[in-house]
Design a protein around this motif. Structure first.
Motif, mmCIF file in Angstrom:
data_model
loop_
_atom_site.group_PDB
_atom_site.id
_atom_site.type_symbol
_atom_site.label_atom_id
_atom_site.label_comp_id
_atom_site.label_asym_id
_atom_site.label_seq_id
_atom_site.Cartn_x
_atom_site.Cartn_y
_atom_site.Cartn_z
ATOM 1 N N TYR A 1 0.795 -1.231 0.000
ATOM 2 C CA TYR A 1 0.000 0.000 0.000
ATOM 3 C C TYR A 1 0.831 1.286 0.000
ATOM 4 O O TYR A 1 0.273 2.387 -0.054
ATOM 5 C CB TYR A 1 -0.931 0.021 1.219
ATOM 6 C CG TYR A 1 -1.968 -1.082 1.207
ATOM 7 C CD1 TYR A 1 -3.002 -1.072 0.273
ATOM 8 C CD2 TYR A 1 -1.902 -2.132 2.115
ATOM 9 C CE1 TYR A 1 -3.958 -2.081 0.262
ATOM 10 C CE2 TYR A 1 -2.859 -3.148 2.112
ATOM 11 C CZ TYR A 1 -3.880 -3.112 1.177
ATOM 12 O OH TYR A 1 -4.828 -4.118 1.166
ATOM 13 N N LEU B 1 -3.854 -1.970 8.488
ATOM 14 C CA LEU B 1 -3.933 -2.299 7.066
ATOM 15 C C LEU B 1 -4.031 -3.801 6.861
ATOM 16 O O LEU B 1 -4.753 -4.281 5.981
ATOM 17 C CB LEU B 1 -2.713 -1.744 6.326
ATOM 18 C CG LEU B 1 -2.743 -0.258 5.976
ATOM 19 C CD1 LEU B 1 -1.397 0.174 5.420
ATOM 20 C CD2 LEU B 1 -3.853 0.036 4.962
ATOM 21 N N PRO C 1 -7.343 -0.752 3.664
ATOM 22 C CA PRO C 1 -7.299 0.712 3.590
ATOM 23 C C PRO C 1 -8.579 1.392 4.068
ATOM 24 O O PRO C 1 -8.524 2.427 4.737
ATOM 25 C CB PRO C 1 -7.059 0.979 2.099
ATOM 26 C CG PRO C 1 -6.440 -0.270 1.573
ATOM 27 C CD PRO C 1 -7.047 -1.385 2.361
#
Length: 284
Positions: free
Chosen positions: A140, A194, A199
């Motif tokens: 991410y 996460l 997210p």
């Protein structure tokens, strides 16, 4: 061999960690009502020898070198094993507190900047297998614990600023510390969240923390109600902002350091003040 200064720094760090553990109500995080609270407090104490060894290594090396980074990594892995035998936990706090303790031993007048210089070096002895945090960082683009350290612990510094602000408004100490925790939670890219929540879940937690602060913070009636609602929400979802907890411990450690004395006084005087602080607020 560790000195009294090294042992005082380690004790101050463990005191900060146990203070974080005792804080309540922490949304999604263990507090005195948690079934594993006593085990976590006990295992926190097992960090003391490793943290003292990290301070001693930094003091002996004298500079934030690649060699010091490698030695801190080796001490940290050995300490993780000891903590595991004592009940486990505190991996994130060990990373944060270890670097800050080493930074304080090297340059007590500018701890986070010195810790940043240490963290900039790679740990060549680190396991090749990716961790949860590194996997989430790669997936991410989150800074993660390593990025936080390499940036000079910005969330630790923001938490310290919030502690000062809250205290300045007359907010009681426990609620000031909760506001510092919420400040971290409101923007931290927590790789543990996460991993467990994705997210969208991370943004949900960040928004919840901001909502408490915008309602007036933990020291107000509206803020306390929002905090309780956030705690219930995270408990029901089994989401835990563990990264924020370790950074709060780091902020409480720096908050306990006698910065004015460090800047102007002798090492002996600083060590005496640290030992006095530990005696006044010992780990329980």
């Amino acid at each position: 061999m560790t000195s009294r200064e090294d042992e005082a720094l380690a004790q101050a760090a463990v005191t900060a960690l146990t203070a974080q553990l005792s804080l309540t109500p922490k949304p999604g995080l263990p507090d005195p009502s948690h079934r594993d609270h006593n085990t976590l407090r006990w295992s926190a104490k097992s960090l003391t020898p490793g943290l003292a060894a990290m301070a001693a290594a930094a003091r002996r090396t004298g500079e934030p070198t690649p060699g010091l980074r490698a030695e801190l990594g080796a001490i940290g892995r050995s300490t993780e094993h000891s903590v595991g035998l004592a009940g486990g936990g505190h991996r994130g706090a060990l990373w944060t507190l270890g670097l800050l303790v080493a930074g304080a031993a090297l340059n007590p007048g500018d701890v986070t900047a010195t810790a940043k210089r240490i963290a900039a070096h790679p740990d060549k002895g680190a396991p090749r297998r990716p961790s949860r945090g590194s996997s989430m960082s790669a997936k991410y683009g989150a800074a993660g614990a390593r990025g936080e350290a390499r940036a000079g612990f910005p969330h630790v510094r923001r938490a310290l600023e919030e502690l000062t602000r809250s205290r300045g408004t007359g907010t009681p100490e426990p609620q000031s510390r909760l506001n510092a925790l919420l400040t971290i939670m409101s923007t931290l890219q927590d790789t543990e969240l996460l991993y467990t929540a994705g997210p969208l879940g991370l943004r949900h937690v960040q928004a919840g923390a901001r909502g408490v602060l915008e309602a007036g913070g933990a020291g107000t009636v509206a803020g306390a109600e929002a905090l309780a609602a956030l705690g219930t929400d995270l408990h029901e979802r089994s989401w835990s902002p563990r990264g924020s907890a370790g950074l709060l411990a780091g902020a409480l450690f720096l908050d306990a350091l006698p910065i004015a004395a460090v800047a102007t006084g002798s090492r002996t005087a600083v060590s005496a003040q640290l030992r006095a602080a530990v005696l006044l607020h010992p780990p329980r």
